[in-house]
Design an enzyme around this catalytic site. Structure first.
Site, PDB file in Angstrom:
ATOM      1  NE  ARG A   1      -1.736   1.816   3.187  1.00 51.89           N
ATOM      2  CZ  ARG A   1      -1.153   3.012   4.242  1.00 51.89           C
ATOM      3  NH1 ARG A   1      -1.688   3.963   2.825  1.00 51.89           N
ATOM      4  NH2 ARG A   1      -0.556   3.231   4.772  1.00 51.89           N
TER       5      ARG A   1
ATOM      6  CG  HIS B   1      38.478   1.425   4.902  1.00 46.03           C
ATOM      7  ND1 HIS B   1      37.676   1.708   5.388  1.00 46.03           N
ATOM      8  CD2 HIS B   1      39.579   2.235   5.646  1.00 46.03           C
ATOM      9  CE1 HIS B   1      37.551   2.530   5.605  1.00 46.03           C
ATOM     10  NE2 HIS B   1      38.673   3.246   5.787  1.00 46.03           N
TER      11      HIS B   1
ATOM     12  CG  HIS C   1       6.184   8.416   6.045  1.00 46.62           C
ATOM     13  ND1 HIS C   1       4.694   7.844   4.621  1.00 46.62           N
ATOM     14  CD2 HIS C   1       4.995   8.197   7.457  1.00 46.62           C
ATOM     15  CE1 HIS C   1       4.392   7.378   4.833  1.00 46.62           C
ATOM     16  NE2 HIS C   1       4.418   7.281   5.839  1.00 46.62           N
TER      17      HIS C   1
ATOM     18  CB  THR D   1       1.072  11.227   8.569  1.00 48.13           C
ATOM     19  OG1 THR D   1       0.936  10.287   9.956  1.00 48.13           O
ATOM     20  CG2 THR D   1       0.991  10.706   7.162  1.00 48.13           C
TER      21      THR D   1
ATOM     22  CG  HIS E   1       3.118   4.396   9.540  1.00 48.11           C
ATOM     23  ND1 HIS E   1       2.362   3.004   9.129  1.00 48.11           N
ATOM     24  CD2 HIS E   1       3.000   5.625   8.550  1.00 48.11           C
ATOM     25  CE1 HIS E   1       2.304   3.474   7.818  1.00 48.11           C
ATOM     26  NE2 HIS E   1       3.346   4.586   7.436  1.00 48.11           N
TER      27      HIS E   1
END
Lengths: 519, 519
Positions: free
Chosen positions: A12, A302, A207, A178, A205
């Protein structure tokens, strides 16, 4: 050991991402994959919003899921209407899932300005909708939309929305950021303040608009949430949703908080890749945990250190998520790097063998010419194997010609013809295309696919061109990198030449030969 | 209002990213852009590690920077040697920057297993190197490599490394999460614990391996750091470094903590694009704050709500970072940028003139197609002037044809023929070349130079090709950028097409016309 519930919304929220457009069949394939991975809840869509989502729910009933529950998503009833008469609520029931997630407004601004109703009526909408769905024997989750923005402006009201849902029987309340604007500290503080009031499952939830969705989700779990919503690869509208491919291993490896099993965790890299493929998106190489570069080492310091002690420049073992360490072959590469790579490929290359010296010399010459094997491991593997005669040529080129024209009206025309010898037979084909490279690509595939049908399974997924000695202007050498993919994997190949068509040709040939070699 | 110091390492750590390979000229262009943005320190490279970096420092001395200081990066002296005799330290001094950043080991495991020396000797290495550089009148920053891993295993020792650097005169100590494995909470706690001991500038350097680099950097500032290291677009080895394009606006918008000025903040989106272009990387659409999708609204509910109240589905105003909302038609930021540019060119473009509206529309259409004028100002100027009929066409194309062949012996052949009409006369020429673009370039010059002898003064000096919609593989659109120069100046032009020959053609034509216009 603490455990969290995973709630995936790739189908969704994820499908809202620019560039993603899923068919019902795509969605079913992803759902099966998520079930296999061990996701607890799969949000299938918003049945009230479009017919495609409704079709998914119909077909999803026939999936034989082992673990996951499919959930339907929708909003609370509209103002001043009974839930039984609300089209959206009716669609939710029609979808037929045993779990339903409804979202409601927790920010007073939204209630007044967007819904244009009273604060009281909004609470009733939440209460009525949850109660009604409970009366229909559904498990109900409540997504508190804009909870954090609401809590900032009117904490009492925001809190009352989730308490209303809880009292009406919701089995989980989920705090939603949201707009994705929350900083980790602030979000964590709110989760802790609200926690004592939540008696049911407590979800988060997030974002990614502030590039903090993963940090925020993990902080929320540390602050008391036991239910995490997110998407595979962080797909979602705008800057995406919280990325489950990062949250799952971060919780497990750093905090010992389990969700999917350790065995399934080893499939995470493959799942990320698979979902990217079905969504027709390129998996970002730099994606944490599961990306191609996530455990790649380039700098000389590295590389030496990692070869001595892996934890010296790695925050975890790549195998845990099914990824792998990659020592990049580059200008700085010495013999030890080459041997390490050859070992990975089981080529039995020995430190003092004549092969090793010859290949090392060849590599240095090629890198001097502008080849860049760290970015094209498939070409590197082919180079080693060709040199060690580990495979026979799949075809021979007799010649190609590419023509490109522009007329006085601005019309463009590109055509390629190619002649190859395959298994003793000569094949001569032609192909038009969107430009000369596309035409050549088409012609080579046309010539070979009859002999090697599995070439139909692969396609090109990325294409890079870099000019090397820029000062030479249009006579400069160019380096072309092509990424190809099939259902299981992706691979990069390379070509270098002053002639861009020739550079593309080299990369195309490697791309095809690698596929034929690997099957 | 709190202020933080920004330290950019795009040119060093950023260039370690897989797929990035910067020329000295690229690095100089990026440095100028960062200076213009208002970055405080620009880490130019590791002069002891390769000759290309040393060349950068030599040339960087000639840059006229308004704000930034260039810093050189290197390690502490090797064990049991005087700093004056250490090749790496000598190279640092030779680079000639007024600021030097040295990294030293803060994790006892690394001292013992990688350096293979004693804990005491490591402290002496830090002390001696800082003191020596101070005696040479350098400003010295100390990067405490693996500080957080070291602090977890042996907090007293990790602390002693930064205190040693501080006592020896370092003006800043920077805690590095070198492996990128820290969770936000843990990192924040350590920053707070260590803070009372730090009397100089206090820095943070994060990597993104856990997808938390931005959250961690912001949390560190909230916990007391006043110096933040990162890269543009989060470029860096493995999963990248902390992304300054997110940290800068997050600090400013959410916390009121300033770094660059508000006016410069409005250029952040453009800077992100520019650096991506020079690095030949695609800017991720979903990149927070500055990405193309960052304020794009797709869901119907969101779009309606955003039209009612922008804050309803946006965590901040996109204009703050020079980005834009993607559903609105009118674009004031676009118009003001256009007017500013036109002012620079003395074109007398007025805010409400019909020209302005038409050009704005044209620009938007072209940008949607993939043109990117911030990297090609000569093409932008030509576009404006063509539209305002400020010059007459210098020639007209009747047609061209480019042929490219490869035979069974591997021989390559490229030829271009071209027909143009100049000053009423038709000229038809042909030219061979090193590849199709070079042949076409040769043919157009051959056709025109008789009419316009000053074309002999110019040559192409740089050439970039970027694939736009990579997923389309060889049918993807490509953007070609060409830099040309004569004795006085250099200029960039652009072309976009699915056909690479056509894209090159557009950029070549602009390149030549710009020269003819400017003389």
């Amino acid at each position: 050991m603490q455990k969290v519930i995973l709630y995936d919304t790739t189908l969704r929220d994820g499908s809202q991402m620019e560039g993603i457009s899923l068919t019902v069949n795509d969605k079913l394939r992803i759902a099966e994959k998520l079930d296999d991975l061990g996701i607890d809840y799969i949000e299938g869509g918003w049945p009230g919003s479009n017919p495609k989502d409704m079709e998914f729910f119909k077909k999803a009933k026939k999936l034989k899921l082992k673990h996951s529950k499919i959930t339907a998503f929708g909003s609370t009833r509209r103002p001043h209407i009974s839930p039984a008469k609300d089209a959206n609520v009716k669609a939710l029931l029609k979808a037929g899932s045993s779990v339903i997630t409804i979202f409601g407004k927790s920010w007073d601004l939204h209630v007044r300005e967007i819904l244009k109703t009273s604060l009281d009526e909004n609470l009733k909408m939440i209460k009525d909708t949850v109660s009604y769905l409970k009366s229909k024997k559904k498990k109900v989750f409540f997504d508190a939309e804009h909870f954090f923005d609401g809590y900032r402006h009117n904490p009492d009201y925001a809190l009352s929305t989730i308490l209303t849902a809880q009292e009406a029987g919701a089995e989980a309340v989920i705090l939603c950021d949201t707009n994705g604007g929350m900083l980790t500290n602030d979000l964590e503080r709110v989760v802790m303040e609200v926690r004592p009031r939540v008696k049911v499952s407590y979800g988060i939830h997030c974002h990614n608009d502030s590039e903090m969705a993963v940090a925020n989700s993990v902080a929320a779990v540390m602050a008391g949430c036991d239910h995490v919503q997110g998407t595979i690869n962080g797909y979602g509208e705008r800057c995406g949703n919280a990325n489950l491919c990062s949250i799952i291993p971060a919780l497990k490896v750093k905090l010992g908080i389990t969700s999917i099993s350790d065995n399934k965790l080893k499939e995470l890299t493959e799942v990320s890749h698979y979902v990217a493929e079905v969504c027709n998106m390129k998996q970002f190489d730099t994606q944490p945990f599961v990306g191609l570069s996530a455990f790649a080492h380039k700098g000389g310091v590295h590389v030496n250190a990692v070869l001595k002690r892996t934890e010296s420049y790695e925050h975890m073992e790549p195998q845990i998520v099914g990824n792998r360490r990659r020592i990049l072959v580059s200008e700085l590469s010495g013999k030890s790097t080459l041997l390490t790579k050859a070992e990975d490929l089981n080529l039995g290359l020995k430190k003092d063998s004549p092969h090793t010296k010859k290949i090392l010399k060849l590599l240095q010459d090629l890198e001097y010419e502008g080849y860049h094997f760290e970015a094209a491991e498939a070409s590197f593997e082919l180079l080693l194997k060709r040199h060690m005669k580990k495979f026979k040529k799949f075809f021979e080129l007799e010649g190609f010609r590419v023509i490109n024209e522009k007329d006085d009206k601005g019309n463009l025309y590109s055509e390629a013809t190619i002649k190859v010898k395959v298994k003793g037979k000569v094949k001569h084909t032609g192909c038009e295309g969107d430009g000369p490279v596309n035409a050549l690509d088409g012609a080579i595939r046309k010539a070979l696919v009859g002999f090697y049908p599995k070439l139909a399974d692969m396609h090109l997924s990325d294409f890079k061109v870099r000019v090397l000695d820029e000062k030479a202007g249009t006579a400069a050498k160019v380096r072309v990198l092509i990424q190809s993919q099939d259902k299981e994997k992706s691979w990069w190949t390379i070509g270098v030449s002053e002639n861009i068509i020739e550079a593309c040709w080299q990369a195309l040939v490697d791309s095809v030969e690698y596929k034929l070699l690997k099957g």
